[in-house]
Design a protein around this motif. Structure first.
Motif, mmCIF file in Angstrom:
data_model
loop_
_atom_site.group_PDB
_atom_site.id
_atom_site.type_symbol
_atom_site.label_atom_id
_atom_site.label_comp_id
_atom_site.label_asym_id
_atom_site.label_seq_id
_atom_site.Cartn_x
_atom_site.Cartn_y
_atom_site.Cartn_z
ATOM 1 N N VAL A 38 0.933 -1.069 0.188
ATOM 2 C CA VAL A 38 -0.416 0.213 -0.225
ATOM 3 C C VAL A 38 1.214 1.345 0.104
ATOM 4 N N GLY A 39 2.658 0.982 0.517
ATOM 5 C CA GLY A 39 2.891 2.083 0.459
ATOM 6 C C GLY A 39 2.289 3.082 0.917
ATOM 7 N N PRO A 40 2.556 4.559 0.973
ATOM 8 C CA PRO A 40 2.138 6.114 1.583
ATOM 9 C C PRO A 40 1.126 5.290 2.208
ATOM 10 N N TRP A 41 -0.280 5.048 1.805
ATOM 11 C CA TRP A 41 -1.474 5.155 2.435
ATOM 12 C C TRP A 41 -1.561 4.741 3.580
ATOM 13 N N GLN B 7 -0.517 5.338 6.229
ATOM 14 C CA GLN B 7 -0.745 5.646 7.497
ATOM 15 C C GLN B 7 -2.727 6.145 7.682
ATOM 16 N N TYR B 8 -3.477 5.695 6.564
ATOM 17 C CA TYR B 8 -5.199 6.135 6.923
ATOM 18 C C TYR B 8 -5.793 4.564 6.977
ATOM 19 N N LEU B 9 -4.751 3.549 7.082
ATOM 20 C CA LEU B 9 -5.316 2.464 6.865
ATOM 21 C C LEU B 9 -5.109 1.441 8.575
ATOM 22 N N GLY B 10 -6.758 2.125 9.279
ATOM 23 C CA GLY B 10 -5.929 1.293 11.184
ATOM 24 C C GLY B 10 -5.529 0.081 11.185
ATOM 25 N N ILE B 11 -6.452 -0.515 10.051
ATOM 26 C CA ILE B 11 -6.141 -2.849 9.481
ATOM 27 C C ILE B 11 -4.652 -2.886 9.930
ATOM 28 N N LEU B 12 -3.857 -1.567 9.991
ATOM 29 C CA LEU B 12 -2.599 -2.202 9.631
ATOM 30 C C LEU B 12 -1.344 -1.042 10.654
#
Lengths: 175, 175
Positions: B162-165, B167-172
């Motif tokens: 997912v690269g820089p995204w 930080q928006y992906l709480g699941i990770l």
């Protein structure tokens, strides 16, 4: 890197129907709860997924393919779906999500050559340079994030009801 | 307290088919990943859900109804399913889970009068006195916990992709 377009599509095409099966016909109590002020209920999460199909994934993909980094993506409004009036039933919204997703998967297959295009880049308004394959990976993980959110919100409803078992239920204790 | 038996059954009867829809036919890469040593892959989570149908929920319900607190529940082996040899396909296991769950919901409806029985108590080997309605609430939240686990394990596969995204992906990012 694990991304393969054919495998990403496997998840993208399953999400709407799995959610439709899980959520259609549930009592309102399961659909109306949230995790506190400023958080979304299940119906609102589906609204957000619909907005993504309309304004996020495919529009950004098209910008990457047509303009590369010359045209920055429009910011995506994470709260646009909260303006929906009147609020539609979960069944109506799941049907719209499923319809839009099927169209978008067809567009994805038509637009992207996975042998040639995955390293193409675009310009994200906050994140800067991003790759097409990162956008598609994020589309998948975004689905997964919101499936988790839906299921976690539903569990919240039984926080007290589970009694002493709460200590074994990570969904209620890890936040 | 939010528990109502009819609403709990709504979730219990949806879980196997929603998982079957979401997981059947997925590439092995989605099914074989885990979250590190000692954690389960998707196939193993379904094995654990099957064990629960066989040895946890209904057997404990029957003890409460027949013996109350006089007979302590047998401890449930959370790792029993890891002994399965040979490991069966996800489709076989989902089918077994669905079949057992349908039988168990029928037993639940036949055995429990929600007007009369919900406050009956049993004796848990670690938690002490527990109520029948707490057991049933936990059955529901246990489903939800493991749906979240399955989806989180799948997301893990694209952690780098997912690269820089990210930080928006709480699941990770929230563990």
């Amino acid at each position: 890197m694990n991304f393969k377009m054919v495998e990403a599509i496997e998840v993208l095409e399953r999400t709407p129907q799995a959610l439709e099966y899980f959520l259609s016909g549930l009592s309102e109590g399961w659909l109306q709860g949230n995790e506190g002020e400023g958080t979304w209920n299940v119906n609102e999460v589906i609204g957000h997924l619909i907005e993504g199909e309309k304004h996020d994934w495919i529009p950004r993909l098209e910008i990457i393919l047509q303009d590369g980094e010359r045209k920055t993506f429009a910011p995506f409004d994470r709260n646009a779906h909260l303006n929906e009036k009147p609020v539609r039933s979960i069944e109506e919204k799941l049907h719209e999500f499923k319809t839009l997703r099927a169209l978008n998967i067809n567009k994805l297959k038509a637009l992207v050559d996975p042998e040639m295009d995955l390293e193409l880049t675009g310009s994200h308004p906050a994140l800067g340079t991003v790759k097409l394959r990162e956008l598609l990976s994020t589309w998948v993980v975004h689905d997964l994030t919101h499936i988790v959110q839906i299921v976690r919100v539903m569990a919240e409803r039984y926080r007290t009801d589970v009694g002493p078992w709460i200590q074994y239920l990570g969904i209620l204790t890890k936040k």
